[in-house]
Design a protein around this motif. Structure first.
Motif, PDB file in Angstrom:
ATOM      1  N   CYS A  89      81.892 -25.249  20.236  1.00 25.28           N
ATOM      2  CA  CYS A  89      81.935 -26.656  19.808  1.00 25.28           C
ATOM      3  C   CYS A  89      83.058 -26.903  18.804  1.00 25.28           C
ATOM      4  O   CYS A  89      83.402 -26.023  18.025  1.00 25.28           O
ATOM      5  CB  CYS A  89      80.611 -27.043  19.148  1.00 25.28           C
ATOM      6  SG  CYS A  89      79.200 -27.000  20.251  1.00 25.28           S
ATOM      7  N   THR A  90      83.537 -28.127  18.827  1.00 30.85           N
ATOM      8  CA  THR A  90      84.497 -28.535  17.801  1.00 30.85           C
ATOM      9  C   THR A  90      83.740 -28.753  16.493  1.00 30.85           C
ATOM     10  O   THR A  90      82.498 -28.813  16.483  1.00 30.85           O
ATOM     11  CB  THR A  90      85.189 -29.857  18.189  1.00 30.85           C
ATOM     12  OG1 THR A  90      84.192 -30.894  18.211  1.00 30.85           O
ATOM     13  CG2 THR A  90      85.888 -29.757  19.534  1.00 30.85           C
ATOM     14  N   ALA A  91      84.459 -28.902  15.405  1.00 35.87           N
ATOM     15  CA  ALA A  91      83.815 -29.161  14.107  1.00 35.87           C
ATOM     16  C   ALA A  91      83.014 -30.458  14.159  1.00 35.87           C
ATOM     17  O   ALA A  91      81.904 -30.530  13.613  1.00 35.87           O
ATOM     18  CB  ALA A  91      84.874 -29.215  12.999  1.00 35.87           C
ATOM     19  N   ALA A  92      83.539 -31.464  14.820  1.00 34.10           N
ATOM     20  CA  ALA A  92      82.834 -32.743  14.927  1.00 34.10           C
ATOM     21  C   ALA A  92      81.546 -32.590  15.728  1.00 34.10           C
ATOM     22  O   ALA A  92      80.499 -33.152  15.365  1.00 34.10           O
ATOM     23  CB  ALA A  92      83.740 -33.792  15.575  1.00 34.10           C
ATOM     24  N   LEU A  98      74.233 -30.724  13.896  1.00 31.05           N
ATOM     25  CA  LEU A  98      73.524 -30.502  12.639  1.00 31.05           C
ATOM     26  C   LEU A  98      72.730 -31.747  12.253  1.00 31.05           C
ATOM     27  O   LEU A  98      71.559 -31.656  11.878  1.00 31.05           O
ATOM     28  CB  LEU A  98      74.498 -30.121  11.526  1.00 31.05           C
ATOM     29  CG  LEU A  98      73.891 -29.966  10.132  1.00 31.05           C
ATOM     30  CD1 LEU A  98      72.852 -28.851  10.109  1.00 31.05           C
ATOM     31  CD2 LEU A  98      74.976 -29.713   9.110  1.00 31.05           C
ATOM     32  N   GLU A  99      73.352 -32.894  12.366  1.00 30.33           N
ATOM     33  CA  GLU A  99      72.675 -34.145  12.022  1.00 30.33           C
ATOM     34  C   GLU A  99      71.486 -34.401  12.942  1.00 30.33           C
ATOM     35  O   GLU A  99      70.425 -34.866  12.497  1.00 30.33           O
ATOM     36  CB  GLU A  99      73.667 -35.309  12.063  1.00 30.33           C
ATOM     37  CG  GLU A  99      74.683 -35.238  10.932  1.00 30.33           C
ATOM     38  CD  GLU A  99      75.826 -36.232  11.071  1.00 30.33           C
ATOM     39  OE1 GLU A  99      75.749 -37.137  11.934  1.00 30.33           O
ATOM     40  OE2 GLU A  99      76.798 -36.099  10.314  1.00 30.33           O
ATOM     41  N   VAL A 100      71.618 -34.074  14.217  1.00 35.75           N
ATOM     42  CA  VAL A 100      70.504 -34.224  15.159  1.00 35.75           C
ATOM     43  C   VAL A 100      69.353 -33.303  14.766  1.00 35.75           C
ATOM     44  O   VAL A 100      68.188 -33.711  14.742  1.00 35.75           O
ATOM     45  CB  VAL A 100      70.973 -33.953  16.609  1.00 35.75           C
ATOM     46  CG1 VAL A 100      69.785 -33.831  17.549  1.00 35.75           C
ATOM     47  CG2 VAL A 100      71.922 -35.039  17.080  1.00 35.75           C
ATOM     48  N   LEU A 101      69.670 -32.051  14.443  1.00 31.81           N
ATOM     49  CA  LEU A 101      68.631 -31.105  14.038  1.00 31.81           C
ATOM     50  C   LEU A 101      67.916 -31.560  12.775  1.00 31.81           C
ATOM     51  O   LEU A 101      66.692 -31.445  12.667  1.00 31.81           O
ATOM     52  CB  LEU A 101      69.232 -29.715  13.832  1.00 31.81           C
ATOM     53  CG  LEU A 101      69.586 -28.950  15.097  1.00 31.81           C
ATOM     54  CD1 LEU A 101      70.338 -27.672  14.754  1.00 31.81           C
ATOM     55  CD2 LEU A 101      68.344 -28.633  15.901  1.00 31.81           C
ATOM     56  N   ILE A 102      68.657 -32.085  11.818  1.00 32.07           N
ATOM     57  CA  ILE A 102      68.044 -32.581  10.581  1.00 32.07           C
ATOM     58  C   ILE A 102      67.102 -33.733  10.900  1.00 32.07           C
ATOM     59  O   ILE A 102      65.973 -33.797  10.389  1.00 32.07           O
ATOM     60  CB  ILE A 102      69.131 -32.998   9.562  1.00 32.07           C
ATOM     61  CG1 ILE A 102      69.850 -31.752   9.046  1.00 32.07           C
ATOM     62  CG2 ILE A 102      68.528 -33.798   8.408  1.00 32.07           C
ATOM     63  CD1 ILE A 102      71.120 -32.047   8.252  1.00 32.07           C
ATOM     64  N   ALA A 103      67.520 -34.651  11.765  1.00 39.50           N
ATOM     65  CA  ALA A 103      66.681 -35.789  12.141  1.00 39.50           C
ATOM     66  C   ALA A 103      65.422 -35.334  12.872  1.00 39.50           C
ATOM     67  O   ALA A 103      64.322 -35.824  12.590  1.00 39.50           O
ATOM     68  CB  ALA A 103      67.478 -36.767  13.009  1.00 39.50           C
TER      69      ALA A 103
END
Length: 114
Positions: A89-92, A98-103
Protein backbone atom coordinates in the motif's frame (compact mmCIF):
# COMPACT_ATOMS: atom_id res chain seq x y z
CA UNK A 1 3.13 -27.21 24.30
CA UNK A 2 3.02 -29.06 21.00
CA UNK A 3 4.65 -27.32 18.06
CA UNK A 4 2.52 -27.02 14.94
CA UNK A 5 5.12 -27.33 12.19
CA UNK A 6 2.65 -26.50 9.43
CA UNK A 7 1.79 -23.23 11.20
CA UNK A 8 5.51 -22.50 11.76
CA UNK A 9 6.05 -22.89 8.03
CA UNK A 10 3.13 -20.60 7.30
CA UNK A 11 4.55 -17.92 9.60
CA UNK A 12 7.94 -18.21 7.91
CA UNK A 13 6.32 -17.83 4.48
CA UNK A 14 4.25 -14.79 5.51
CA UNK A 15 7.22 -13.02 7.06
CA UNK A 16 9.46 -13.92 4.10
CA UNK A 17 6.94 -12.48 1.66
CA UNK A 18 6.46 -9.38 3.82
CA UNK A 19 10.23 -8.88 3.58
CA UNK A 20 9.96 -9.36 -0.20
CA UNK A 21 12.34 -12.32 -0.19
CA UNK A 22 12.16 -15.33 -2.45
CA UNK A 23 12.72 -18.80 -1.06
CA UNK A 24 16.07 -18.77 -2.84
CA UNK A 25 17.10 -15.50 -1.17
CA UNK A 26 16.00 -16.74 2.24
CA UNK A 27 17.85 -20.01 1.70
CA UNK A 28 21.01 -18.13 0.76
CA UNK A 29 20.83 -15.78 3.77
CA UNK A 30 20.02 -18.67 6.13
CA UNK A 31 22.68 -20.98 4.64
CA UNK A 32 20.04 -23.61 3.82
CA UNK A 33 18.84 -25.23 0.60
CA UNK A 34 15.83 -23.97 -1.33
CA UNK A 35 14.06 -27.37 -1.18
CA UNK A 36 14.54 -27.43 2.62
CA UNK A 37 12.99 -23.95 2.93
CA UNK A 38 10.10 -25.07 0.71
CA UNK A 39 9.56 -28.22 2.79
CA UNK A 40 9.58 -26.22 6.02
CA UNK A 41 7.12 -23.64 4.67
CA UNK A 42 4.79 -26.41 3.48
CA UNK A 43 5.01 -28.34 6.75
CA UNK A 44 6.61 -31.35 5.05
CA UNK A 45 9.77 -31.25 7.18
CA UNK A 46 10.37 -30.15 10.73
CA UNK A 47 13.01 -27.45 10.90
CA UNK A 48 16.00 -28.14 13.10
CA UNK A 49 16.74 -25.70 15.90
CA UNK A 50 19.75 -24.39 13.96
CA UNK A 51 17.60 -23.91 10.86
CA UNK A 52 15.02 -21.92 12.88
CA UNK A 53 17.78 -19.71 14.28
CA UNK A 54 19.26 -19.18 10.82
CA UNK A 55 15.86 -18.37 9.31
CA UNK A 56 15.00 -15.98 12.16
CA UNK A 57 18.29 -14.14 11.66
CA UNK A 58 17.75 -13.98 7.89
CA UNK A 59 14.22 -12.62 8.42
CA UNK A 60 15.36 -10.17 11.12
CA UNK A 61 12.89 -11.52 13.65
CA UNK A 62 13.07 -13.61 16.80
CA UNK A 63 12.89 -17.39 16.77
CA UNK A 64 9.92 -17.34 19.12
CA UNK A 65 7.96 -15.34 16.54
CA UNK A 66 8.46 -18.27 14.16
CA UNK A 67 7.95 -21.09 16.65
CA UNK A 68 4.72 -20.24 18.40
CA UNK A 69 1.89 -17.85 18.65
CA UNK A 70 1.50 -15.74 21.73
CA UNK A 71 -1.44 -17.30 23.53
CA UNK A 72 -1.95 -14.21 25.68
CA UNK A 73 -2.12 -11.72 22.85
CA UNK A 74 -4.11 -13.17 19.97
CA UNK A 75 -3.63 -10.12 17.75
CA UNK A 76 0.02 -11.14 17.33
CA UNK A 77 -1.32 -14.05 15.26
CA UNK A 78 -2.33 -11.59 12.57
CA UNK A 79 0.69 -9.29 12.58
CA UNK A 80 2.57 -11.04 9.76
CA UNK A 81 -0.54 -11.06 7.58
CA UNK A 82 -1.17 -7.38 8.31
CA UNK A 83 2.42 -6.51 7.47
CA UNK A 84 2.11 -8.36 4.18
CA UNK A 85 -1.19 -6.65 3.32
CA UNK A 86 0.13 -3.20 4.15
CA UNK A 87 3.47 -3.67 2.40
CA UNK A 88 1.89 -3.14 -1.02
CA UNK A 89 0.00 0.00 0.00
CA UNK A 90 0.94 3.61 -0.49
CA UNK A 91 1.27 5.83 2.58
CA UNK A 92 -2.15 7.33 1.83
CA UNK A 93 -3.72 3.87 1.58
CA UNK A 94 -2.10 2.83 4.86
CA UNK A 95 -3.43 5.97 6.56
CA UNK A 96 -6.92 5.30 5.20
CA UNK A 97 -6.84 1.68 6.42
CA UNK A 98 -5.66 2.82 9.85
CA UNK A 99 -8.57 5.24 10.08
CA UNK A 100 -11.01 2.49 9.06
CA UNK A 101 -9.61 0.16 11.73
CA UNK A 102 -9.90 2.87 14.39
CA UNK A 103 -13.53 3.51 13.40
CA UNK A 104 -14.38 -0.20 13.43
CA UNK A 105 -12.72 -0.64 16.82
CA UNK A 106 -14.70 2.31 18.20
CA UNK A 107 -17.98 0.88 16.85
CA UNK A 108 -17.21 -2.57 18.29
CA UNK A 109 -16.39 -1.08 21.68
CA UNK A 110 -19.58 1.02 21.66
CA UNK A 111 -21.67 -2.03 20.74
CA UNK A 112 -20.07 -4.14 23.46
CA UNK A 113 -20.79 -1.48 26.07
CA UNK A 114 -24.34 -0.79 24.95
Amino acid sequence: MILNYKRIGQRIRVIRKARKLTQAALAEHANLSVPYISHIENGIKQASLQAVVNIAEALACTADKLLYEDQLDRCNNWQPELVELLSGCTAAEQQFLLEVLIAVKHCAKTQAEG
